[in-house]
Write a protein that holds these residues in place. Structure first.
Motif, PDB file in Angstrom:
ATOM      1  N   GLY A  37       0.799  -1.214   0.000  1.00  0.00           N
ATOM      2  CA  GLY A  37       0.000   0.000   0.000  1.00  0.00           C
ATOM      3  C   GLY A  37       0.833   1.265   0.000  1.00  0.00           C
ATOM      4  N   ASP A  38       2.080   1.171  -0.460  1.00  0.00           N
ATOM      5  CA  ASP A  38       2.948   2.342  -0.535  1.00  0.00           C
ATOM      6  C   ASP A  38       2.625   3.161  -1.780  1.00  0.00           C
ATOM      7  OD1 ASP A  38       4.223   1.646   1.783  1.00  0.00           O
ATOM      8  OD2 ASP A  38       5.927   0.669   0.791  1.00  0.00           O
ATOM      9  N   ASP A  39       3.172   4.360  -1.817  1.00  0.00           N
ATOM     10  CA  ASP A  39       2.947   5.247  -2.952  1.00  0.00           C
ATOM     11  C   ASP A  39       4.296   5.778  -3.412  1.00  0.00           C
ATOM     12  OD1 ASP A  39       1.922   6.912  -4.876  1.00  0.00           O
ATOM     13  OD2 ASP A  39       1.345   8.495  -3.474  1.00  0.00           O
ATOM     14  N   ARG A  40       4.892   5.113  -4.370  1.00  0.00           N
ATOM     15  CA  ARG A  40       6.168   5.562  -4.921  1.00  0.00           C
ATOM     16  C   ARG A  40       6.263   5.116  -6.369  1.00  0.00           C
ATOM     17  NH1 ARG A  40       8.545   1.666  -1.192  1.00  0.00           N
ATOM     18  NH2 ARG A  40       9.401   3.445  -0.051  1.00  0.00           N
ATOM     19  N   HIS A  41       7.097   5.791  -7.118  1.00  0.00           N
ATOM     20  CA  HIS A  41       7.337   5.413  -8.504  1.00  0.00           C
ATOM     21  C   HIS A  41       8.476   4.407  -8.573  1.00  0.00           C
ATOM     22  CE1 HIS A  41       4.705   8.544 -10.125  1.00  0.00           C
ATOM     23  NE2 HIS A  41       5.246   9.377  -9.244  1.00  0.00           N
ATOM     24  N   VAL A  42       8.403   3.540  -9.570  1.00  0.00           N
ATOM     25  CA  VAL A  42       9.497   2.617  -9.867  1.00  0.00           C
ATOM     26  C   VAL A  42       9.891   2.843 -11.322  1.00  0.00           C
ATOM     27  CG1 VAL A  42      10.261   0.229  -9.999  1.00  0.00           C
ATOM     28  CG2 VAL A  42       8.650   0.921  -8.207  1.00  0.00           C
ATOM     29  N   ILE A  43      11.174   3.171 -11.524  1.00  0.00           N
ATOM     30  CA  ILE A  43      11.678   3.484 -12.867  1.00  0.00           C
ATOM     31  C   ILE A  43      12.838   2.553 -13.185  1.00  0.00           C
ATOM     32  CG2 ILE A  43      12.595   5.288 -14.378  1.00  0.00           C
ATOM     33  CD1 ILE A  43      11.355   6.449 -11.059  1.00  0.00           C
ATOM     34  N   ALA A  44      12.749   1.826 -14.273  1.00  0.00           N
ATOM     35  CA  ALA A  44      13.843   0.964 -14.736  1.00  0.00           C
ATOM     36  C   ALA A  44      14.400   1.541 -16.028  1.00  0.00           C
ATOM     37  CB  ALA A  44      13.350  -0.463 -14.964  1.00  0.00           C
ATOM     38  N   ILE A  45      15.714   1.734 -16.081  1.00  0.00           N
ATOM     39  CA  ILE A  45      16.363   2.236 -17.296  1.00  0.00           C
ATOM     40  C   ILE A  45      17.164   1.099 -17.917  1.00  0.00           C
ATOM     41  CG2 ILE A  45      18.006   3.890 -18.259  1.00  0.00           C
ATOM     42  CD1 ILE A  45      17.277   5.802 -16.035  1.00  0.00           C
ATOM     43  N   ILE A  46      16.779   0.712 -19.119  1.00  0.00           N
ATOM     44  CA  ILE A  46      17.400  -0.436 -19.767  1.00  0.00           C
ATOM     45  C   ILE A  46      17.992  -0.008 -21.100  1.00  0.00           C
ATOM     46  CG2 ILE A  46      15.180  -1.130 -20.772  1.00  0.00           C
ATOM     47  CD1 ILE A  46      16.172  -4.068 -20.463  1.00  0.00           C
ATOM     48  N   GLY A  47      19.226  -0.426 -21.382  1.00  0.00           N
ATOM     49  CA  GLY A  47      19.876  -0.101 -22.647  1.00  0.00           C
ATOM     50  C   GLY A  47      19.405  -1.021 -23.749  1.00  0.00           C
ATOM     51  N   ASP A  48      19.558  -0.576 -24.996  1.00  0.00           N
ATOM     52  CA  ASP A  48      19.025  -1.373 -26.100  1.00  0.00           C
ATOM     53  C   ASP A  48      19.725  -2.724 -26.234  1.00  0.00           C
ATOM     54  OD1 ASP A  48      21.417  -0.923 -27.826  1.00  0.00           O
ATOM     55  OD2 ASP A  48      20.685   1.119 -27.807  1.00  0.00           O
ATOM     56  N   GLY A  49      21.016  -2.803 -25.881  1.00  0.00           N
ATOM     57  CA  GLY A  49      21.687  -4.100 -25.946  1.00  0.00           C
ATOM     58  C   GLY A  49      21.018  -5.123 -25.040  1.00  0.00           C
ATOM     59  N   ALA A  50      20.561  -4.663 -23.883  1.00  0.00           N
ATOM     60  CA  ALA A  50      19.890  -5.556 -22.947  1.00  0.00           C
ATOM     61  C   ALA A  50      18.525  -5.996 -23.462  1.00  0.00           C
ATOM     62  CB  ALA A  50      19.739  -4.873 -21.581  1.00  0.00           C
ATOM     63  N   MET A  51      17.971  -5.229 -24.418  1.00  0.00           N
ATOM     64  CA  MET A  51      16.665  -5.591 -24.963  1.00  0.00           C
ATOM     65  C   MET A  51      16.751  -6.744 -25.948  1.00  0.00           C
ATOM     66  SD  MET A  51      14.248  -3.862 -23.577  1.00  0.00           S
ATOM     67  CE  MET A  51      12.896  -3.942 -24.732  1.00  0.00           C
ATOM     68  N   SER A  52      17.947  -7.258 -26.197  1.00  0.00           N
ATOM     69  CA  SER A  52      18.061  -8.422 -27.074  1.00  0.00           C
ATOM     70  C   SER A  52      17.917  -9.727 -26.301  1.00  0.00           C
ATOM     71  CB  SER A  52      19.416  -8.399 -27.798  1.00  0.00           C
ATOM     72  OG  SER A  52      20.476  -8.545 -26.865  1.00  0.00           O
ATOM     73  N   ALA A  53      17.780  -9.651 -24.986  1.00  0.00           N
ATOM     74  CA  ALA A  53      17.703 -10.862 -24.162  1.00  0.00           C
ATOM     75  C   ALA A  53      16.258 -11.230 -23.852  1.00  0.00           C
ATOM     76  CB  ALA A  53      18.468 -10.655 -22.853  1.00  0.00           C
ATOM     77  N   GLY A  54      16.000 -12.512 -23.871  1.00  0.00           N
ATOM     78  CA  GLY A  54      14.650 -12.988 -23.601  1.00  0.00           C
ATOM     79  C   GLY A  54      14.132 -12.599 -22.242  1.00  0.00           C
ATOM     80  N   MET A  55      15.029 -12.484 -21.256  1.00  0.00           N
ATOM     81  CA  MET A  55      14.598 -12.127 -19.906  1.00  0.00           C
ATOM     82  C   MET A  55      13.857 -10.791 -19.893  1.00  0.00           C
ATOM     83  SD  MET A  55      16.922 -11.528 -16.495  1.00  0.00           S
ATOM     84  CE  MET A  55      17.565 -13.195 -16.545  1.00  0.00           C
ATOM     85  N   ALA A  56      14.322  -9.831 -20.708  1.00  0.00           N
ATOM     86  CA  ALA A  56      13.674  -8.522 -20.742  1.00  0.00           C
ATOM     87  C   ALA A  56      12.249  -8.639 -21.267  1.00  0.00           C
ATOM     88  CB  ALA A  56      14.486  -7.562 -21.604  1.00  0.00           C
ATOM     89  N   TYR A  57      12.048  -9.451 -22.297  1.00  0.00           N
ATOM     90  CA  TYR A  57      10.707  -9.584 -22.875  1.00  0.00           C
ATOM     91  C   TYR A  57       9.790 -10.406 -21.974  1.00  0.00           C
ATOM     92  CZ  TYR A  57      12.623  -7.398 -26.964  1.00  0.00           C
ATOM     93  OH  TYR A  57      13.207  -6.486 -27.804  1.00  0.00           O
ATOM     94  N   GLU A  58      10.347 -11.379 -21.287  1.00  0.00           N
ATOM     95  CA  GLU A  58       9.539 -12.120 -20.315  1.00  0.00           C
ATOM     96  C   GLU A  58       9.043 -11.182 -19.224  1.00  0.00           C
ATOM     97  OE1 GLU A  58       9.886 -15.989 -17.321  1.00  0.00           O
ATOM     98  OE2 GLU A  58      11.606 -15.370 -18.515  1.00  0.00           O
TER      99      GLU A  58
END
Length: 363
Positions: free
Chosen positions: A139-160
């Motif tokens: 029940g908290d109120d905070r933002h969560v921001i993930a910054i991911i580089g395009d090279g990391a977007m080639s991995a299946g884990m990111a799409y999962e």
């Protein structure tokens, strides 16, 4: 050599200090932060190109959000040097990657501003999703921001992770730092205008209203309305892939233009949105340092170097690296067996596969 003059950066102890800066001051601060990063890494070595590419993004995120209460997760950590400078570690930045000094990656034990320890790629969205769900359960109120580089977007884990985030409708902001594969280039004022528009409260509210209205129609009409909405936004932004995974796509935005970044990030901060959002920013590796801009691969990870000339110090003599031994051994095996092919982790030079590729380009 004298260190660069940094009068604005000297006033920053923690990110909260950025709240008092005007937009013009934030722009000058970014220039000072880039100069400080270059100077520090010239004396320690490290990952330079990626860090220089996110200077404006780092300033913007910390200026808009309330870290460390808002959780900021960096994928890999190669790009986190400016983040470290702004989060109370500037006095130790010249101990980077030295014995007893700062880690070359984000590290939880090092700072409350590092909520997740990153080294291997493609883990940031998973970590952010977990934190977002935990926030909601508590029940908290905070933002969560993930910054991911395009090279990391080639991995299946990111799409999962994106698939799970879309299915869970978690309130999560993912920033795609597109610095290599160039999904779509920012196209100046029109791109900036569209990004501000579709990230704004009125637009999101209208879209939510239309979605609720569409559900009152028979199923075929609802499906047609949804397809029309997705098609229209796909034509404007090119974000169809991320929309299909359940993300609301915003971008592309010039990642070096604070006049574009700041209003979009404020919109995402201030707008209640049911579900994850992906902000697509386009940046340049090595931005602001000519030798790194001219040779992104060479300045991805560097030895100590001369800031003026860009010339890197030669590594001290010693035994061959594991990577070199591995590459030579694999080439020898491939010369004896033409069934051997090589698959690399999206970084041929870092894995020694560039030598294999040169020897056996078809394998």
């Amino acid at each position: 050599m004298n260190r660069p003059a940094t009068p604005l950066l000297d006033r920053v102890s923690v990110p909260a200090d950025l709240k008092n800066f005007s937009s013009d001051q934030l722009k000058r601060l970014a220039e000072e932060l880039r100069a400080e990063t270059i100077d520090a890494v010239s004396g320690t070595g490290g990952h330079l190109g990626a860090s220089l590419g996110v200077v404006e993004l780092t300033v913007a995120v910390h200026a808009v959000f309330d870290t460390p209460d808002d959780r900021l997760i960096w994928d890999v950590g190669h790009q986190a040097y400016p983040h470290k400078i702004l989060t109370g570690r500037r006095d130790r930045i010249r101990t980077l990657r030295q014995g007893g000094g700062l880690s070359g990656f984000t590290r939880r034990s090092e700072s409350e501003y590092d909520p997740f320890g990153a080294a291997h790629s493609s883990t940031s969205i998973s970590a952010g999703l977990g934190m977002a769900i935990a926030r909601d359960l508590k029940g908290d109120d905070r933002h969560v921001i993930a910054i991911i580089g395009d090279g990391a977007m080639s991995a299946g884990m990111a799409y999962e992770a994106m698939n799970n985030a879309g299915a869970s409708k978690a309130n999560l902001i993912v920033i795609l730092n597109d610095n290599d594969m160039s999904i779509a280039p920012p196209v100046g004022a029109m791109s900036a205008y569209l990004s501000r528009l579709i990230s704004s409260r009125p637009f999101l509210s209208l879209r939510d209203l239309m979605a609720r209205v569409a559900k009152r129609f028979p199923a075929p009409l609802e499906r047609a309305a949804r397809r029309a909405d997705e098609y229209a936004r796909g034509l404007l932004t090119g974000g169809t892939l991320f929309e299909e995974l359940g993300f609301y796509y915003v971008g592309p935005v010039d990642g070096h233009d604070l006049d574009h970044l700041l209003p979009v990030l404020r919109n995402l901060r201030d707008t209640d949105h049911a579900g994850p959002i992906l902000l697509h920013v386009v940046t340049q590796k090595g931005k602001g340092y000519a030798p790194a801009e001219a040779s992104a691969d060479k300045y991805h990870g560097v030895q100590k170097f001369n800031v003026v000339t860009g010339e890197q110090a030669k590594a001290p003599p010693g035994p061959p690296s594991f990577t070199k031994v591995f590459a030579n051994a694999l080439i020898a095996e491939a010369e004896a067996d033409d069934r051997i092919v090589a698959i690399n982790a999206a970084m041929p030079a870092g894995t020694g596969m560039d030598a294999f590729a040169k020897k056996f380009p078809r394998r």
